[in-house]
Design a protein around this motif. Structure first.
Motif, short mmCIF file in Angstrom:
data_model
loop_
_atom_site.label_atom_id
_atom_site.label_comp_id
_atom_site.label_asym_id
_atom_site.label_seq_id
_atom_site.Cartn_x
_atom_site.Cartn_y
_atom_site.Cartn_z
N SER A 1 0.85 -1.19 0.00
CA SER A 1 0.00 0.00 0.00
C SER A 1 0.89 1.24 0.00
N PHE A 2 0.99 1.88 -1.17
CA PHE A 2 1.79 3.09 -1.31
C PHE A 2 1.04 4.17 -2.11
N ASP A 3 -0.28 4.18 -2.01
CA ASP A 3 -1.06 5.17 -2.74
C ASP A 3 -1.77 6.14 -1.79
N SER A 4 -1.13 6.43 -0.68
CA SER A 4 -1.73 7.28 0.34
C SER A 4 -1.39 8.75 0.12
N LYS A 5 -2.07 9.60 0.84
CA LYS A 5 -1.76 11.04 0.83
C LYS A 5 -0.34 11.27 1.32
N TYR A 6 0.08 10.49 2.31
CA TYR A 6 1.45 10.59 2.79
C TYR A 6 2.44 10.34 1.66
N ASP A 7 2.20 9.30 0.85
CA ASP A 7 3.13 8.95 -0.22
C ASP A 7 3.23 10.04 -1.28
N VAL A 8 2.10 10.68 -1.57
CA VAL A 8 2.13 11.80 -2.52
C VAL A 8 3.01 12.92 -1.97
N GLY A 9 2.84 13.22 -0.69
CA GLY A 9 3.64 14.27 -0.08
C GLY A 9 5.11 13.90 0.05
N ARG A 10 5.37 12.67 0.44
CA ARG A 10 6.76 12.24 0.65
C ARG A 10 7.54 12.20 -0.67
N ALA A 11 6.87 11.83 -1.75
CA ALA A 11 7.55 11.76 -3.05
C ALA A 11 8.04 13.12 -3.51
N ALA A 12 7.38 14.19 -3.07
CA ALA A 12 7.75 15.54 -3.49
C ALA A 12 8.63 16.27 -2.48
N ALA B 1 -5.80 18.58 23.31
CA ALA B 1 -6.77 18.12 22.31
C ALA B 1 -6.29 18.45 20.90
N THR B 2 -5.66 19.61 20.75
CA THR B 2 -5.14 20.02 19.43
C THR B 2 -4.06 19.06 18.96
N GLU B 3 -3.20 18.64 19.88
CA GLU B 3 -2.13 17.71 19.50
C GLU B 3 -2.69 16.34 19.15
N VAL B 4 -3.63 15.86 19.94
CA VAL B 4 -4.25 14.56 19.64
C VAL B 4 -4.89 14.58 18.26
N ASN B 5 -5.65 15.63 17.97
CA ASN B 5 -6.33 15.72 16.68
C ASN B 5 -5.33 15.81 15.53
N ALA B 6 -4.19 16.46 15.77
CA ALA B 6 -3.17 16.58 14.73
C ALA B 6 -2.53 15.23 14.44
N VAL B 7 -2.22 14.46 15.47
CA VAL B 7 -1.63 13.13 15.25
C VAL B 7 -2.63 12.21 14.56
N VAL B 8 -3.89 12.28 14.95
CA VAL B 8 -4.93 11.50 14.28
C VAL B 8 -4.99 11.87 12.80
N ALA B 9 -4.97 13.15 12.51
CA ALA B 9 -5.03 13.61 11.12
C ALA B 9 -3.84 13.07 10.32
N PHE B 10 -2.67 13.06 10.93
CA PHE B 10 -1.49 12.53 10.24
C PHE B 10 -1.62 11.03 9.99
N LEU B 11 -2.04 10.27 11.00
CA LEU B 11 -2.16 8.83 10.84
C LEU B 11 -3.14 8.47 9.72
N ARG B 12 -4.15 9.30 9.55
CA ARG B 12 -5.11 9.04 8.46
C ARG B 12 -4.48 9.24 7.09
N THR B 13 -3.40 10.03 7.00
CA THR B 13 -2.74 10.22 5.69
C THR B 13 -1.97 8.98 5.26
N LEU B 14 -1.81 7.99 6.14
CA LEU B 14 -1.06 6.78 5.81
C LEU B 14 -1.92 5.73 5.11
N SER B 15 -3.16 6.05 4.84
CA SER B 15 -4.11 5.10 4.26
C SER B 15 -4.29 5.31 2.78
N GLY B 16 -4.28 4.21 2.03
CA GLY B 16 -4.56 4.25 0.60
C GLY B 16 -5.91 3.64 0.31
N THR B 17 -6.14 3.31 -0.96
CA THR B 17 -7.43 2.73 -1.36
C THR B 17 -7.27 1.44 -2.18
N ASP B 18 -6.18 1.30 -2.90
CA ASP B 18 -6.03 0.19 -3.84
C ASP B 18 -6.06 -1.18 -3.17
#
Length: 396
Positions: free
Chosen positions: A217-228, A367-384
């Motif tokens: 699984s390498f089609d995540s939002k994280y991968d798009v960002g990391r490639a650039a 709460a702001t930090e928790v929500n930020a880490v959650v938001a980041f972890l969600r970027t590790l998800s793809g769809t394929d």
């Protein structure tokens, strides 16, 4: 542990060519036929047009690869796919590897305990995403299998899971080999892959491991960002401010006072879950969860974890419960667990990174930090990975 040798994947001819020396246009290719495979699987397994398992695109920044002793081949992974989904691999023909590792939930389970032929599993089934891209070579939560190859047949030989244990009235693994050897599509498949119809445990292990390692699984939002980006620490142009904040918190180690209370820095998740593969550091200890599914006694031996990729789907829906007990059911709850580590009596194996100065860490997350880490972890998800047919059930 005796090292595995690379099996010679003997090729068999898939075409017969008749030629006329005077006219090259008269060459005629005759495709090899596999009647039993065709009858069982139709178009879902085409041995003359194999799916691409061996040469999938892997990002340049992904450098870990534990497949060198058993390189993925299209033939081997195709056989592995059939074995992975075949309920005939269990003693009563009701359970397959895929029963506990479902494509719909990133090859994990959405039940706390998976159902086998004689009861339920003692630990929650681990997701299989990006198994290949990790340094850790041992498997199961407690690392009792020395390699993925060894791991693949241990559930088959477990009385509770797939029932070829040779104990408690079960037939042994040789009975499974005899069973499979009488099935025509396995005669064709094993000859196709290995050049011989002979079935052995090692051949089964190598094929299953190739299929499992092919699940990537390498089609995540994280991968798009990391490639650039030049590195993980740089801001990702495609991330929101919250996602970049969460990434920084994830990557940056915390600073603690003498009492183990965080006074600055990030939250240090990457100390154990290492970017960009997000695999588990092989040297990690217990993570502070020492319960058991059946609430009997304590279990401090669990030191492995799957990749953090596809913990949830893109929409935030969880891919089943988390941890070996399935006690964690959301990203917020997972972060909360690490936010306050209580050193339980009897936990002699707690990771040192979770007990700064000998005290359970207190991250004091806002709460702001928790929500930020959650938001980041969600970027590790793809769809394929959820829909790609090459990883799907060929029996459907």
């Amino acid at each position: 542990m005796k090292a595995f040798k690379i099996l010679p994947f003997l090729a068999i001819a898939i075409s017969v060519v008749s030629c006329n020396d005077s006219n090259e246009d008269n060459y005629t290719a005759i495709t090899e036929t596999y009647p039993a495979v065709q009858a069982e699987f139709g178009n879902s397994v085409d041995l003359n047009n194999l799916a691409n398992y061996a040469n999938q695109t892997v990002p340049a920044y992904i450098t870990k690869d534990n497949s060198t002793l058993n390189p993925i081949s299209n033939k081997g992974a195709t056989l592995g796919r059939v074995l992975f989904y075949d309920k005939k691999m269990s003693s009563n023909n009701t359970v397959s590897c895929s029963s506990c590792h479902k494509q719909s939930v990133a090859f994990g389970d959405d039940s706390v305990a998976s159902t086998g032929v004689n009861g339920t599993t003692g630990r929650h089934s681990m997701r299989l995403i990006n198994t290949r891209f990790a340094t850790e070579s041992k498997f199961f939560w407690d690392e009792r299998a020395a390699s993925l190859e060894v791991q693949t047949t241990m559930p088959i030989k477990d009385h509770g899971e797939m029932g070829f244990s040779g104990t408690n009235g079960d037939l042994n693994f040789n009975a499974l080999v005899t069973k499979l050897s009488a099935i025509n599509y396995y005669k064709e498949l094993f000859k196709f892959v290995y050049g011989s119809e002979e079935i052995t445990e090692t051949k089964i292990q190598f094929a299953l491991a190739q299929f499992i390692r092919s699940i990537q699984s390498f089609d995540s939002k994280y991968d798009v960002g990391r490639a650039a980006a030049p590195n993980d620490g740089a801001p990702f142009a495609n991330f929101t401010a919250q996602e970049n904040q969460g990434k920084n918190l994830f990557l940056t180690p915390p600073t603690f006072n003498a009492s183990g209370v965080r006074t600055g820095g990030g939250v240090g998740c990457a100390g154990c879950h290492r970017a960009p593969e997000f695999d588990i550091d092989p040297n990690t200890g217990n993570n502070g969860i020492i319960g058991s599914i059946n609430n009997t006694g304590i279990d401090v031996t669990n030191t492995r974890a799957p990749s953090l990729r596809d913990l949830v789907k893109v929409d935030g829906t969880t891919n089943g419960q988390m941890m070996h007990t399935g006690v964690i059911t959301s990203l917020q709850q997972a972060i909360g667990h690490y936010g306050t580590i209580n050193i339980a009596p009897g936990n002699t194996n707690l990771d040192p990174r979770l007990r700064p100065g000998g005290n359970g860490q207190q991250l004091n997350l806002t709460a702001t930090e928790v929500n930020a880490v959650v938001a980041f972890l969600r970027t590790l998800s793809g769809t394929d990975v959820y829909t790609n047919s090459k990883w799907s059930n060929p029996f459907n």
